[in-house]
Design an enzyme around this catalytic site. Structure first.
Site, short mmCIF file in Angstrom:
data_model
loop_
_atom_site.label_atom_id
_atom_site.label_comp_id
_atom_site.label_asym_id
_atom_site.label_seq_id
_atom_site.Cartn_x
_atom_site.Cartn_y
_atom_site.Cartn_z
N HIS A 7 0.85 -1.19 0.00
CA HIS A 7 0.00 0.00 0.00
C HIS A 7 0.89 1.25 0.00
O HIS A 7 1.93 1.28 0.67
CB HIS A 7 -0.88 -0.01 1.26
CG HIS A 7 -2.07 0.89 1.19
ND1 HIS A 7 -1.96 2.26 1.10
CD2 HIS A 7 -3.40 0.61 1.20
CE1 HIS A 7 -3.17 2.79 1.07
NE2 HIS A 7 -4.06 1.82 1.12
N GLY B 297 0.29 -4.97 1.59
CA GLY B 297 -0.90 -5.22 0.76
C GLY B 297 -0.57 -5.95 -0.53
O GLY B 297 -1.42 -6.65 -1.09
N TYR C 78 -5.40 -5.06 10.24
CA TYR C 78 -5.75 -5.57 8.91
C TYR C 78 -7.24 -5.84 8.83
O TYR C 78 -7.94 -5.79 9.84
CB TYR C 78 -4.90 -6.81 8.58
CG TYR C 78 -4.54 -6.81 7.12
CD1 TYR C 78 -3.68 -5.82 6.64
CD2 TYR C 78 -5.11 -7.67 6.21
CE1 TYR C 78 -3.38 -5.74 5.28
CE2 TYR C 78 -4.81 -7.61 4.86
CZ TYR C 78 -3.95 -6.64 4.41
OH TYR C 78 -3.65 -6.55 3.08
O1 YXS Z 1 12.09 8.99 -1.47
P1 YXS Z 1 11.46 8.69 -2.82
O2 YXS Z 1 10.51 9.74 -3.29
O3 YXS Z 1 12.48 8.26 -3.84
O4 YXS Z 1 10.52 7.38 -2.58
C1 YXS Z 1 11.10 6.19 -2.08
C2 YXS Z 1 10.13 5.60 -1.10
O5 YXS Z 1 9.50 6.55 -0.28
C3 YXS Z 1 9.10 4.99 -2.03
N1 YXS Z 1 8.36 3.90 -1.39
C4 YXS Z 1 7.07 3.98 -1.04
N2 YXS Z 1 6.19 5.00 -1.16
C5 YXS Z 1 4.93 4.77 -0.68
N3 YXS Z 1 4.54 3.61 -0.10
C6 YXS Z 1 5.40 2.57 0.02
N4 YXS Z 1 4.97 1.41 0.55
C7 YXS Z 1 6.74 2.74 -0.44
N5 YXS Z 1 7.86 1.96 -0.46
C8 YXS Z 1 8.82 2.69 -1.06
O6 YXS Z 1 9.85 4.46 -3.12
C9 YXS Z 1 11.09 5.18 -3.24
C10 YXS Z 1 12.24 4.20 -3.15
O7 YXS Z 1 12.16 3.64 -1.85
P2 YXS Z 1 13.49 3.14 -1.13
O8 YXS Z 1 14.57 4.15 -1.32
O9 YXS Z 1 13.13 2.72 0.23
O10 YXS Z 1 13.85 1.84 -2.01
P3 YXS Z 1 14.76 0.60 -1.57
O11 YXS Z 1 14.99 -0.17 -2.83
O12 YXS Z 1 15.90 1.06 -0.78
O13 YXS Z 1 13.84 -0.25 -0.58
C11 YXS Z 1 12.68 -0.90 -1.11
C12 YXS Z 1 11.79 -1.32 0.07
C13 YXS Z 1 10.48 -1.87 -0.51
C14 YXS Z 1 12.50 -2.39 0.92
C15 YXS Z 1 11.52 -0.07 0.94
O14 YXS Z 1 11.07 0.95 0.08
C16 YXS Z 1 10.45 -0.35 1.98
O15 YXS Z 1 10.70 -1.02 3.00
N6 YXS Z 1 9.22 0.11 1.69
C17 YXS Z 1 8.08 -0.07 2.61
C18 YXS Z 1 7.60 -1.54 2.53
C19 YXS Z 1 6.40 -1.72 3.47
O16 YXS Z 1 6.55 -1.72 4.71
N7 YXS Z 1 5.22 -1.82 2.86
C20 YXS Z 1 3.95 -1.90 3.66
C21 YXS Z 1 3.06 -0.72 3.28
S1 YXS Z 1 1.60 -0.71 4.31
C22 YXS Z 1 0.66 -1.94 3.64
O17 YXS Z 1 0.91 -2.46 2.56
C23 YXS Z 1 -0.53 -2.41 4.41
C24 YXS Z 1 -1.44 -1.29 4.80
S2 YXS Z 1 -0.05 -3.30 5.85
O18 YXS Z 1 0.84 -2.40 6.58
O19 YXS Z 1 -1.22 -3.62 6.57
O20 YXS Z 1 0.66 -4.48 5.37
#
Ligand code: YXS
Length: 259
Positions: free
Chosen positions: A64, A108, A138
């Site tokens: 998400h 998500g 969730y």
């Molecule tokens: O700073 P910029 O503008 O370049 O943007 C960065 C990040 O902010 C963006 N980005 C995201 N933006 C919005 N939502 C996200 N989930 C998200 N993830 C990343 O993408 C640009 C590059 O991110 P960066 O520098 O971290 O890339 P990386 O290659 O070093 O690392 C990739 C990840 C995926 C490991 C890292 O971005 C990360 O841990 N992202 C969050 C993953 C996460 O926790 N997703 C759960 C979202 S909440 C959800 O899905 C449900 C509601 S729940 O929580 O219930 O499961």
């Protein structure tokens, strides 16, 4: 920019998550485009759909879009939220949707994977469900997706730890139907899709809907039972059903027309 690339290759629908700069986060717009693309494929009677990211993506989807999660006091995963609408479009699509996974899958997007009918992953694929990392409750349908796919005890481990599950464990847990090498995943997944597309689209779509009704069914209501019967009647009254038997008797490949 198209956040979802929409193609039909060899009769198979292909949707590509197309926002690598934001790690294919499931933003409101990306989810809306996914739902629209499935509607386009449905109109064109595309029998099978593959959902993928860019070739050899390091991140299939970051889940998400965190920047768009509703602020406190609002349900972050409401029934009518674009992500949930996209999930229901996949469940209601009249044909299998196959997730082809390379790279890490978060939040998500892992729910998206277990909502798809089948999932094929390579050795780089990992799967994490992360609400406990966000202090986020969730939703019931999302939890059911996991219970139906991996069972309660594995689902609890995934939800409670929020740790990425590596490819081999994901395969053993049943998140992945198939675990294949990166170099082979495209050919494998397209072959799988073509195999399914060669069968009666009417029978496949009705059997998919029966799985959905039964897997969501608890005490099955009389109306749901009658609906299953009506769906099945549509198939066994169809020309495809006749053709399937006739082709077998005549020892030839069936030519299904989807009616
Ligand atoms: O700073 P910029 O503008 O370049 O943007 C960065 C990040 O902010 C963006 N980005 C995201 N933006 C919005 N939502 C996200 N989930 C998200 N993830 C990343 O993408 C640009 C590059 O991110 P960066 O520098 O971290 O890339 P990386 O290659 O070093 O690392 C990739 C990840 C995926 C490991 C890292 O971005 C990360 O841990 N992202 C969050 C993953 C996460 O926790 N997703 C759960 C979202 S909440 C959800 O899905 C449900 C509601 S729940 O929580 O219930 O499961």
């Amino acid at each position: 920019m198209d956040l979802i690339l929409e193609e039909i290759i060899d009769g198979i629908g292909v949707l590509t998550l197309n926002n690598p700069a934001k790690r294919n986060a499931l933003s409101l717009d990306l989810c809306a485009e996914m739902a629209d693309a499935l509607d386009h494929f449905k109109k064109k009677r595309v029998p099978v759909v593959i959902l993928r990211a860019q070739k050899n993506a390091k991140v299939w989807s970051a889940g998400h879009d965190i920047t768009q999660l509703p602020k406190v006091h609002h349900d972050p995963l409401a029934y009518d939220s674009p992500m949930e609408i996209a999930f229901r479009r996949i469940q209601g699509y009249p044909g299998p949707v196959i997730a082809m996974i390379q790279g890490s899958v978060w939040g998500g997007a892992t729910d998206l994977t277990v909502t798809c009918d089948l999932a094929v992953g390579d050795e780089t694929s990992t799967f994490a469900i992360t609400p406990v990392k966000m202090g986020l409750p969730y939703n019931a349908s999302g939890i059911m997706h996991f219970i139906n796919r991996v069972g309660s005890n594995i689902a609890k481990e995934m939800f409670f730890t929020a740790e990425p599950v590596k490819a081999i464990r994901a395969y053993h847990f049943g998140i992945l139907n198939n675990l294949v090498k990166s170099s082979e995943i495209e050919e494998f997944t397209f072959d799988l899709a073509r195999k399914i597309a060669a069968n009666s689209p009417l029978a496949v779509s009705v059997i998919k809907e029966q799985f959905r009704i039964l897997s969501e069914a608890h005490p099955i209501s009389p109306e749901s039972f009658e609906r299953i019967q009506a769906l099945r009647r549509k198939v066994y009254n169809s020309g495809d059903y006749k053709e399937g038997i006739k082709a077998f008797m005549e020892k030839r490949k069936p030519q299904f027309k989807g009616k």
